[in-house]
Design a protein around this motif. Structure first.
Motif, PDB file in Angstrom:
ATOM      1  N   ARG A  92      -7.099   4.095  -6.968  1.00 17.34           N
ATOM      2  CA  ARG A  92      -7.394   2.897  -7.772  1.00 17.34           C
ATOM      3  C   ARG A  92      -8.612   2.155  -7.227  1.00 17.34           C
ATOM      4  O   ARG A  92      -9.392   1.593  -7.985  1.00 17.34           O
ATOM      5  CB  ARG A  92      -6.181   1.963  -7.826  1.00 17.34           C
ATOM      6  CG  ARG A  92      -5.112   2.462  -8.777  1.00 17.34           C
ATOM      7  CD  ARG A  92      -4.329   1.336  -9.381  1.00 17.34           C
ATOM      8  NE  ARG A  92      -5.127   0.528 -10.284  1.00 17.34           N
ATOM      9  CZ  ARG A  92      -4.663  -0.514 -10.969  1.00 17.34           C
ATOM     10  NH1 ARG A  92      -3.388  -0.843 -10.844  1.00 17.34           N
ATOM     11  NH2 ARG A  92      -5.427  -1.210 -11.765  1.00 17.34           N
ATOM     12  N   ASP A  93      -8.778   2.147  -5.889  1.00 13.32           N
ATOM     13  CA  ASP A  93      -9.992   1.521  -5.321  1.00 13.32           C
ATOM     14  C   ASP A  93     -11.239   2.200  -5.865  1.00 13.32           C
ATOM     15  O   ASP A  93     -12.212   1.546  -6.257  1.00 13.32           O
ATOM     16  CB  ASP A  93      -9.997   1.654  -3.793  1.00 13.32           C
ATOM     17  CG  ASP A  93      -8.950   0.771  -3.136  1.00 13.32           C
ATOM     18  OD1 ASP A  93      -8.444  -0.145  -3.812  1.00 13.32           O
ATOM     19  OD2 ASP A  93      -8.622   1.013  -1.961  1.00 13.32           O
TER      20      ASP A  93
ATOM     21  N   PHE B 269     -14.170  -2.897  -3.754  1.00 12.24           N
ATOM     22  CA  PHE B 269     -12.772  -2.555  -3.497  1.00 12.24           C
ATOM     23  C   PHE B 269     -12.732  -1.437  -2.457  1.00 12.24           C
ATOM     24  O   PHE B 269     -13.637  -0.600  -2.404  1.00 12.24           O
ATOM     25  CB  PHE B 269     -12.082  -2.130  -4.786  1.00 12.24           C
ATOM     26  CG  PHE B 269     -11.937  -3.261  -5.765  1.00 12.24           C
ATOM     27  CD1 PHE B 269     -10.898  -4.168  -5.641  1.00 12.24           C
ATOM     28  CD2 PHE B 269     -12.862  -3.459  -6.775  1.00 12.24           C
ATOM     29  CE1 PHE B 269     -10.777  -5.238  -6.517  1.00 12.24           C
ATOM     30  CE2 PHE B 269     -12.754  -4.515  -7.658  1.00 12.24           C
ATOM     31  CZ  PHE B 269     -11.709  -5.411  -7.529  1.00 12.24           C
TER      32      PHE B 269
ATOM     33  N   THR C  41      -3.000   4.397  -4.553  1.00 10.35           N
ATOM     34  CA  THR C  41      -3.686   3.105  -4.510  1.00 10.35           C
ATOM     35  C   THR C  41      -5.147   3.250  -4.062  1.00 10.35           C
ATOM     36  O   THR C  41      -6.010   2.476  -4.482  1.00 10.35           O
ATOM     37  CB  THR C  41      -2.964   2.113  -3.583  1.00 10.35           C
ATOM     38  OG1 THR C  41      -2.713   2.759  -2.335  1.00 10.35           O
ATOM     39  CG2 THR C  41      -1.657   1.651  -4.183  1.00 10.35           C
ATOM     40  N   LEU C  42      -5.403   4.248  -3.224  1.00  7.74           N
ATOM     41  CA  LEU C  42      -6.794   4.470  -2.821  1.00  7.74           C
ATOM     42  C   LEU C  42      -7.615   5.022  -3.989  1.00  7.74           C
ATOM     43  O   LEU C  42      -8.807   4.730  -4.123  1.00  7.74           O
ATOM     44  CB  LEU C  42      -6.857   5.421  -1.626  1.00  7.74           C
ATOM     45  CG  LEU C  42      -6.139   4.903  -0.369  1.00  7.74           C
ATOM     46  CD1 LEU C  42      -6.304   5.867   0.787  1.00  7.74           C
ATOM     47  CD2 LEU C  42      -6.674   3.526   0.026  1.00  7.74           C
TER      48      LEU C  42
ATOM     49  N   PHE D 130      -6.415  -1.798  -3.415  1.00  9.26           N
ATOM     50  CA  PHE D 130      -5.288  -1.918  -4.347  1.00  9.26           C
ATOM     51  C   PHE D 130      -3.961  -1.685  -3.637  1.00  9.26           C
ATOM     52  O   PHE D 130      -2.914  -2.035  -4.163  1.00  9.26           O
ATOM     53  CB  PHE D 130      -5.463  -0.951  -5.526  1.00  9.26           C
ATOM     54  CG  PHE D 130      -6.305  -1.539  -6.614  1.00  9.26           C
ATOM     55  CD1 PHE D 130      -7.686  -1.616  -6.476  1.00  9.26           C
ATOM     56  CD2 PHE D 130      -5.737  -2.046  -7.762  1.00  9.26           C
ATOM     57  CE1 PHE D 130      -8.464  -2.185  -7.468  1.00  9.26           C
ATOM     58  CE2 PHE D 130      -6.513  -2.615  -8.764  1.00  9.26           C
ATOM     59  CZ  PHE D 130      -7.882  -2.687  -8.610  1.00  9.26           C
ATOM     60  N   ARG D 131      -4.017  -1.120  -2.441  1.00  8.13           N
ATOM     61  CA  ARG D 131      -2.797  -0.968  -1.645  1.00  8.13           C
ATOM     62  C   ARG D 131      -2.219  -2.353  -1.328  1.00  8.13           C
ATOM     63  O   ARG D 131      -1.019  -2.523  -1.207  1.00  8.13           O
ATOM     64  CB  ARG D 131      -3.133  -0.223  -0.347  1.00  8.13           C
ATOM     65  CG  ARG D 131      -1.962   0.068   0.520  1.00  8.13           C
ATOM     66  CD  ARG D 131      -2.386   0.879   1.717  1.00  8.13           C
ATOM     67  NE  ARG D 131      -2.508   2.278   1.383  1.00  8.13           N
ATOM     68  CZ  ARG D 131      -2.904   3.205   2.232  1.00  8.13           C
ATOM     69  NH1 ARG D 131      -3.225   2.883   3.462  1.00  8.13           N
ATOM     70  NH2 ARG D 131      -2.974   4.462   1.866  1.00  8.13           N
TER      71      ARG D 131
END
Lengths: 389, 303
Positions: free
Chosen positions: A214-215, B242, A211-212, B211-212
């Motif tokens: 994705r950031d 983000f 997910t990081l 996004f987490r």
């Protein structure tokens, strides 16, 4: 990219829809199988939420035209009162076109020849025309592939707008485009392939959690910034891998797995020759012998020994004379050359050029086995990376 | 990227989902949060060949309907009827709505999965209202953001944190914050966002989110370009980046001065509208964002 909805009622037409969208560089936002039994309201809601600009209807002689007409009617109901109703492009039998025309009742439409008659050339041309200037990059790449002085040329390009490939053979060319790439289209890439698919190509001590990552990709997509080299290489690899996989699956182009000449452009030309060739080999997993050109320069002569060639000698001739090349099964090797080089295999296949890197022997096997576990994968990627100069 | 805080005339265009059953009248004065359209999510649709069942031509089917297209029908209700002494009729097999009558004389009856409503994202006058979209024009102070997620919602502007670099704290959110648009946090985590939604916070305006937090709430397919929706999901407006970032102190101060005013997050345009007098604030421009080398958020020294 042109947002496209596809409508078909049999397996062959569904394959045509996928193939035509890929060749035109359209983005399929909705794929409807007219046999799915859905009602008008569900289909209309799907059309409404996906908001296509073009609805491509492909039918087949002898199949139920009523089912296709029912889907077109749902598209019409979904766009009642809209200023920007989608354009319907229909191809098929006379009976099907008549049924579709009746269901349209005012939607803009056009009919074209069935893709079976001209191998889809007319429909691809029309869809590209509806894309407008966006489609020029793909047509430019086709010309690059056609202008090369040999057969079986694969030209690949990745940039902020997406990834493109064109394969030219015997005077003909087939090309494809996906709206996934580096820069602002990286967000579309992770949504299509998944962040894990990009992450698996990252090497280093601090590979970010999914997910990081994705950031980082989201920030790359939203701001005009340059990505860290490792991330850009991972995105380029995965984008090209997605495109080549789609071309193999939906276009079934013979020979695309064995290009004789590979031309790498766009972001590939910004990488070092070794990085670009490594990214291409990981993404496309080619077979046979190829000369790889990055930008305007010969980067490498690539040999991917087939299973039956294991143990058979390879010979390279360059300004330093003739040498035998030994390769280890499962490994990647780079042999520097001087000046013009020619590689011969036992079966008299030959590839020649003046490569900057030398001869690359990719004996890693096909398909590439990339471990899921971080520790194993990192070790393997580091070993592959160490082979390059 | 230069993002602005300014006052002016705004036009909000709401593209409605399929199945609109009622829309607001033209030239109506609406306030942000007012329902301007209602409609139906359908579960399934059945086509009844009405022309055949009623023994009439397709062109005459519309004239034989006992309910209008879009109307609700109860189980057992007569949808269409023909004949006098030897009558033929189409009876609804279950509760639903009459969705459509096609050119071949078919009647499409849909069963209802749920209802949807569309709220005005801005105070103003309805300039267009039909099954396709509702367009509202009005004036407001507007903060242009980076990306927004969830449905557009309205509420009362309320400061969520003491300092513009603080994270939104889940423990600081309770039902007292219901109906508010909580602004000012540097970052909102997934727990804080879901808790805010649970206690009735209308929306969150923060500088950054990871996004987490986004993926578990909005799904794997969530995009960096935002996703406006009609579902019952938290509403969030991300203003800077983000990962991590700080709320711009100048903008924070301007919003803080308008605390208590009505406001709305328009997720279609990723903006915050505050309905205050034109002289209630001063226009401002975001300071340029500088991302760190790894692109994981705003550089710490840029805060």
């Amino acid at each position: 990219m042109l947002p496209l909805a596809t409508v078909a009622g049999d397996e062959e037409s569904l394959r045509w829809c996928r193939s035509l969208a890929l060749r035109a560089g359209a983005s399929v936002v909705l794929a409807v199988d007219a046999r799915d039994g859905a009602g008008l309201a569900e289909r209309a809601a799907a059309f409404r939420s996906s908001d296509p600009r073009v609805v491509l209807v492909v039918g087949r002689e002898g199949h139920d035209a009523g089912a296709l007409a029912g889907v077109v009617e749902a598209a019409r109901v979904a766009s009642l009162g809209a200023d920007d109703a989608p354009r319907v492009v229909a191809a098929g039998s006379r009976e099907m076109l008549a049924a579709v025309h009746e269901a349209l009742a005012g939607l803009p439409w056009e009919r074209t020849a069935s893709p079976r008659e001209d191998d889809g050339v007319g429909l691809v041309r029309r869809l590209r025309a509806l894309r407008g200037q966006e489609a020029e990059a793909l047509e430019r790449l086709e010309r690059v592939a056609l202008d090369a002085d040999t057969d079986d040329v694969l030209a690949c390009e990745v940039d902020d707008d997406g990834v493109r490939a064109a394969f030219a053979s015997r005077g003909g060319v087939i090309s494809a485009e996906l709206g996934v790439g580096v820069g602002r289209s990286a967000d579309a890439l992770v949504r299509r392939a998944g962040p894990r698919a990009v992450r698996r190509w990252l090497v280093g001590d601090a590979v970010p959690e999914v997910t990081l990552l994705r950031d980082r990709i989201a920030n790359l997509s939203r701001f005009v910034v340059s990505a860290p080299r490792g991330l850009e290489l991972a995105l380029a690899r995965e984008a090209l891998r997605e495109l080549i996989a789609a071309m193999r699956r939906d276009l079934g182009t013979p020979g695309i797995e064995r290009p004789r000449v590979v031309l790498l452009r766009g972001a590939f030309a910004q990488f070092t020759p070794a990085e670009a060739v490594a990214a291409f080999l990981d993404a496309a997993e080619p077979h046979g012998l190829a000369r790889v050109q990055v930008g305007d320069f010969d980067a490498a002569l690539v040999i991917v020994p087939a299973n039956q060639d294991r143990g058979r000698p390879l010979r390279v001739v360059d300004e330093r004379g003739e040498r035998a090349l030994q390769h280890t099964v499962g490994a990647l090797g780079v042999i520097p050359t001087a000046g013009r080089a020619v590689v011969h295999t036992e079966r008299d296949d030959v590839v020649a050029g003046s490569p900057a890197i030398g001869v690359v022997v990719d004996a890693r096997g096909r398909p590439l086995a990339i471990p899921d576990r971080d520790g194993e994968r990192q070790t393997l990627l580091r070993r592959w990376a160490a082979a390059w100069p | 990227m230069a993002l602005n805080w300014s006052h002016g005339e705004r036009v909000a265009s709401l593209r409605l989902p399929f199945g609109a059953s009622s829309v607001v009248a033209m030239d109506t004065l609406v306030r942000a949060g007012d329902i301007v359209a209602r409609g139906t999510h359908y579960r399934a649709t059945r086509r009844v060949d009405a022309a055949k069942a009623l023994a009439s031509s397709p062109e005459t089917v519309r004239g034989l309907l006992r309910v209008r297209v879009g109307d609700t029908v109860r189980e057992g209700a007569i949808v269409a009827r023909s004949g006098q002494r030897f009558a033929r009729a189409i009876v609804a097999a279950q509760d639903g709505r009459l969705v459509h009558v096609d050119a071949a004389g078919g009647v499409h009856l849909g069963t209802i999965r749920g209802e949807w409503t569309a709220q005005a994202p801005i105070d103003g006058v309805v300039q267009r209202a039909d099954r396709d979209r509702v367009v509202i024009a009005g004036s407001a102070w507007t903060l242009a953001g980076l990306a927004a997620f969830g449905p557009s919602r309205a509420g009362v502007l309320s400061r969520a944190v003491a300092q513009p670099f603080d994270d939104l704290s889940p423990s600081g959110l309770d039902v007292a914050a219901s109906g508010r648009i909580a602004f000012g946090a540097g970052r909102a985590g997934g727990e804080a966002l879901t808790r805010a939604h649970a206690v009735g916070v209308a929306g969150v305006v923060c500088a950054s989110i990871s996004f987490r937090a986004l993926v578990p709430i909005y799904g794997d397919d969530v995009s960096a370009f935002g996703s406006a929706s009609w579902d019952d999901a938290p509403t969030i407006l991300v203003t800077r980046a983000f990962g991590r970032a700080g709320f711009d102190p100048d903008i924070f101060a301007r919003l803080a001065a308008l605390e208590g005013e009505r406001a709305a997050i328009d997720t279609a345009t990723a903006s915050l509208h505050v309905f205050a007098a034109p002289d209630a604030s001063e226009p401002a421009e975001w300071r340029d964002i500088v991302l760190d080398d790894e692109l994981s958020g705003e550089r710490a020294d840029g805060l």
